[in-house]
Enzyme design. Structure first.
Site, PDB file in Angstrom:
ATOM      1  CG  ASP A   1     -16.059 -24.214 -70.677  1.00 54.67           C
ATOM      2  OD1 ASP A   1     -14.975 -24.666 -70.260  1.00 54.67           O
ATOM      3  OD2 ASP A   1     -16.741 -24.799 -71.548  1.00 54.67           O
TER       4      ASP A   1
ATOM      5  CG  ASN B   1     -15.327 -30.807 -63.651  1.00 58.34           C
ATOM      6  OD1 ASN B   1     -15.871 -29.793 -63.218  1.00 58.34           O
ATOM      7  ND2 ASN B   1     -15.202 -31.000 -64.958  1.00 58.34           N
TER       8      ASN B   1
END
Ligand code: FPP
Length: 239
Positions: free
Chosen positions: A22, A70
């Site tokens: 991330d 996503n």
């Protein structure tokens, strides 16, 4: 062994490390660059992390590249990420193969763009007979989707309710025949699981580190493994 200044014990090396990579977007923003610039920088980190994990004798490395959630990002970012995955496999597959790595994709592969399916199928085929580290790339992966996928397959296979055990369930997950993660790392300071390996992470040690993924280097990886090796793992028991 001393690695990047950290004393790592071979006998306590995690068998399986899972990483939520991330912070690419924030890394790019800090440089006033588009998000894809961060994802591209992330590829170098992926390269170095895979090599180090394999050198350290880690048996399975799972990287969260693209979640079932996503798809809601901009088309530009989704297309860019898919192209990066294809580029990664094409560029790295020979080196992965030379290092005896087995490439696996975990996730709902069938709903990926055709060019991605072709690249991953070819990469998996090339490395399937290797015997070194398994590199799982989680693509269109969601932990809930994985569990539903497993249950539907069990029903199609005619499994009876009293035949369903934890061991059988594990055989139906995308990570069949692999050990559960010992260590789950998330970079960038976010402290969430984000639908990652919901079943498999039951007893993992979690480390949330502030480093943004493009800045995650070998020294950071060794520091986190050293932290893991200092943890007292009890698996619900009392020592
Ligand atoms: C999280 O950062 C990262 C992703 C959603 C994508 C990760 C993908 C790659 C590194 C490229 C492909 C990988 C492989 C293994 C081929 P973010 O965009 O959520 O960052 P932010 O939270 O700072 O916005």
């Amino acid at each position: 062994m001393d690695v990047y200044g950290y004393e790592l014990l071979e006998e306590k090396m995690p068998k399986h490390v899972a990483i939520i990579m991330d912070g690419n977007g924030r890394w790019a923003k800090k440089r006033m660059m588009p998000r894809l610039y961060g994802h591209r920088a992330a590829m170098k980190t992926v390269h170095n992390t895979v090599k180090l994990a394999s050198d350290l004798g880690i048996q399975v490395l799972t990287l969260y590249a693209f979640s079932t959630e996503n798809w809601s990002r901009s088309k530009e970012e989704v297309d860019g990420l898919m192209s990066l995955v294809v580029e990664y496999i094409k560029r790295e597959i020979n080196e992965l193969h030379a290092n005896n790595v087995i490439l696996k994709i975990i996730g709902d592969k069938n709903h990926l763009p055709l060019k991605v399916i072709k690249a991953v199928d070819s990469g998996m085929h090339q490395t399937e007979k290797n015997s070194g580290m398994i590199l799982n790339i989680a693509l269109n992966y969601g932990g809930r989707e994985e569990i539903l996928h497993a249950i539907k397959k069990m029903i199609r296979d005619g499994i009876k309710d009293d035949e369903i055990t934890e061991d059988l369930m594990m055989q139906y997950l995308y990570t069949a025949n692999q050990p559960d993660p010992d260590l789950m790392i998330r970079t960038s300071g976010e402290k969430r699981l984000s639908n990652f390996l919901l079943w498999q992470n039951a007893y993992s040690e979690f480390i949330f580190d502030d480093v943004l993924w493009p800045d995650f280097d070998a020294k950071t990886f060794c520091r986190l493994i050293a932290e893991y090796q200092n943890r007292d793992r009890r698996f619900g028991a009392v020592k």
